[in-house]
Design an enzyme around this catalytic site. Structure first.
Site, PDB file in Angstrom:
ATOM      1  N   TYR A 183       0.866  -1.176   0.000  1.00  0.00           N
ATOM      2  CA  TYR A 183       0.000   0.000   0.000  1.00  0.00           C
ATOM      3  C   TYR A 183       0.902   1.225   0.000  1.00  0.00           C
ATOM      4  O   TYR A 183       1.603   1.512   0.976  1.00  0.00           O
ATOM      5  CB  TYR A 183      -0.893   0.039   1.243  1.00  0.00           C
ATOM      6  CG  TYR A 183      -1.906  -1.081   1.339  1.00  0.00           C
ATOM      7  CD1 TYR A 183      -2.231  -1.865   0.234  1.00  0.00           C
ATOM      8  CD2 TYR A 183      -2.542  -1.350   2.542  1.00  0.00           C
ATOM      9  CE1 TYR A 183      -3.162  -2.889   0.334  1.00  0.00           C
ATOM     10  CE2 TYR A 183      -3.490  -2.368   2.643  1.00  0.00           C
ATOM     11  CZ  TYR A 183      -3.790  -3.136   1.546  1.00  0.00           C
ATOM     12  OH  TYR A 183      -4.716  -4.145   1.660  1.00  0.00           O
ATOM     13  N   PRO A 241     -19.735   1.843  -3.448  1.00  0.00           N
ATOM     14  CA  PRO A 241     -20.401   1.312  -2.257  1.00  0.00           C
ATOM     15  C   PRO A 241     -21.636   0.486  -2.606  1.00  0.00           C
ATOM     16  O   PRO A 241     -22.286   0.704  -3.634  1.00  0.00           O
ATOM     17  CB  PRO A 241     -20.776   2.578  -1.473  1.00  0.00           C
ATOM     18  CG  PRO A 241     -19.798   3.610  -1.937  1.00  0.00           C
ATOM     19  CD  PRO A 241     -19.536   3.297  -3.380  1.00  0.00           C
ATOM     20  N   LEU A 242     -21.945  -0.455  -1.739  1.00  0.00           N
ATOM     21  CA  LEU A 242     -23.102  -1.321  -1.936  1.00  0.00           C
ATOM     22  C   LEU A 242     -24.374  -0.498  -2.127  1.00  0.00           C
ATOM     23  O   LEU A 242     -24.620   0.458  -1.384  1.00  0.00           O
ATOM     24  CB  LEU A 242     -23.283  -2.227  -0.721  1.00  0.00           C
ATOM     25  CG  LEU A 242     -22.193  -3.265  -0.467  1.00  0.00           C
ATOM     26  CD1 LEU A 242     -22.434  -3.949   0.876  1.00  0.00           C
ATOM     27  CD2 LEU A 242     -22.164  -4.301  -1.588  1.00  0.00           C
ATOM     28  N   GLY A 296     -16.219  -1.827  -2.024  1.00  0.00           N
ATOM     29  CA  GLY A 296     -15.073  -1.239  -2.717  1.00  0.00           C
ATOM     30  C   GLY A 296     -15.311   0.226  -3.003  1.00  0.00           C
ATOM     31  O   GLY A 296     -15.959   0.947  -2.239  1.00  0.00           O
ATOM     32  N   PHE A 297     -14.814   0.692  -4.158  1.00  0.00           N
ATOM     33  CA  PHE A 297     -14.948   2.114  -4.487  1.00  0.00           C
ATOM     34  C   PHE A 297     -16.330   2.454  -5.026  1.00  0.00           C
ATOM     35  O   PHE A 297     -16.655   3.616  -5.224  1.00  0.00           O
ATOM     36  CB  PHE A 297     -13.856   2.520  -5.479  1.00  0.00           C
ATOM     37  CG  PHE A 297     -12.504   2.573  -4.846  1.00  0.00           C
ATOM     38  CD1 PHE A 297     -12.152   3.601  -3.997  1.00  0.00           C
ATOM     39  CD2 PHE A 297     -11.587   1.564  -5.059  1.00  0.00           C
ATOM     40  CE1 PHE A 297     -10.917   3.653  -3.378  1.00  0.00           C
ATOM     41  CE2 PHE A 297     -10.349   1.595  -4.449  1.00  0.00           C
ATOM     42  CZ  PHE A 297     -10.013   2.638  -3.613  1.00  0.00           C
ATOM     43  N   PRO A 301     -15.684  -5.160   2.278  1.00  0.00           N
ATOM     44  CA  PRO A 301     -16.940  -5.504   2.959  1.00  0.00           C
ATOM     45  C   PRO A 301     -18.080  -4.548   2.630  1.00  0.00           C
ATOM     46  O   PRO A 301     -19.247  -4.888   2.815  1.00  0.00           O
ATOM     47  CB  PRO A 301     -16.570  -5.425   4.444  1.00  0.00           C
ATOM     48  CG  PRO A 301     -15.434  -4.460   4.501  1.00  0.00           C
ATOM     49  CD  PRO A 301     -14.649  -4.724   3.241  1.00  0.00           C
TER      50      PRO A 301
END
Length: 290
Positions: free
Chosen positions: A59, A213-214, A210-211, A207
């Site tokens: 990272y 969002p759900l 990612g980039f 969870p």
């Protein structure tokens, strides 16, 4: 933050942890956009009692581990820094595999140096673009050797199949599995259950999607009914899904960090769980290479 999972006598992790990937710049490349805010997040993690920080030397590369060291070293008692190896960063910001003996040994030493540690509490071996059991054997043997040398205390796996988990367990104990899994993407349901049966932590990366969002009408409806945000409800669902589920949502905001931690206190009624269960798919859609 009293809800912890004990994986070994010397390794107890809060079920709500923190993923440090967003402390780097865009696409996990370069230093944070605002170093002061990144430092504030790391300090708040300790204040909140979180004992599980997930990171990697790729990272940045290097910049996130160095920031963690500069901010928190000497580390508070009980705080565990979990890292991963098995990839590197290309000049085009790609994530090519790096699982040769030399690359793995170098990566472990890089993590030790940049984190300011003599031994790593837990290291996940990342496997790329293969689900074959045979492909995990040689890299995991290298990791087991490094564990025997005392450079690593515990071993885990990332981005793996059930067959690869079983093959690795023939070589050395596996205490964690880190795969792409969330409310919407659930192809690893069987692996989640296996980990629960064996007392292995299952740690979903991305969870919250990612980039991107759900997003789901059912998720929004449940969130509205319960008075929480959709992402808080999605995390509460994950924690309810398995007793060995550990979460590592990432954020560069102290406020968002506190919202994530509050997810652990949400109780989902049975009818809400039933509605949320209908959201999932067994098709994995990688939003971005992990």
């Amino acid at each position: 933050m009293n809800d912890t999972l004990k994986l070994a006598d010397d390794l107890s992790l809060t079920r709500m942890g923190y993923g440090a990937i967003q402390l780097a710049g865009p696409m996990a490349w370069g230093p944070p956009k605002d170093r002061d805010k990144a430092v504030a997040v790391l300090r708040e993690i300790v204040e909140l009692g979180i004992t599980h920080i997930d990171t990697s030397d790729y990272y940045g590369p290097h910049t996130v581990n160095e920031l963690i060291r500069d901010t928190l070293h000497p580390y508070p008692e009980g705080l565990h820094i979990v890292t991963k190896v098995g990839a590197r960063r290309g000049p085009d910001k790609s994530w090519p595999a790096a699982t040769s003996r030399e690359e793995l040994i170098s990566a472990v030493h890089d993590n030790l140096g940049h984190l300011g540690l003599d031994s790593l509490d837990l290291v996940n071996l990342r496997i790329t673009d293969t689900t074959a059991a045979a492909d995990v054997v040689e890299p995991f043997r290298v990791m087991a050797e490094l564990r025997e040398q005392g450079l690593i205390k515990h071993l885990g796996l990332s981005n793996v199949s059930i067959e690869q988990v079983e093959a690795a367990r023939e070589i050395a104990p596996v205490v964690s599995v880190q795969n792409f899994f969330n409310l919407a993407v659930r192809k690893d349901d069987a692996l989640v259950d296996l980990c629960a049966e064996e007392g292995i932590a299952f740690v979903p990366f991305w969870p919250l999607g990612g980039f991107r969002p759900l997003q789901s009408d059912a998720l929004q409806e449940v969130a509205d009914e319960l008075g929480h945000t959709p992402l808080q409800v999605a995390q509460a669902w994950l924690l309810r899904r398995s007793p060995t589920m550990l979460l590592i949502p990432g954020t560069s905001s102290v406020e968002h960090l506190r919202e994530n931690v509050a997810s652990a206190d949400i109780t989902l009624p049975a009818e809400a769980v039933e509605k949320l269960n209908s959201v999932g798919s067994t098709e994995a859609r990688m939003p971005w290479e992990h």
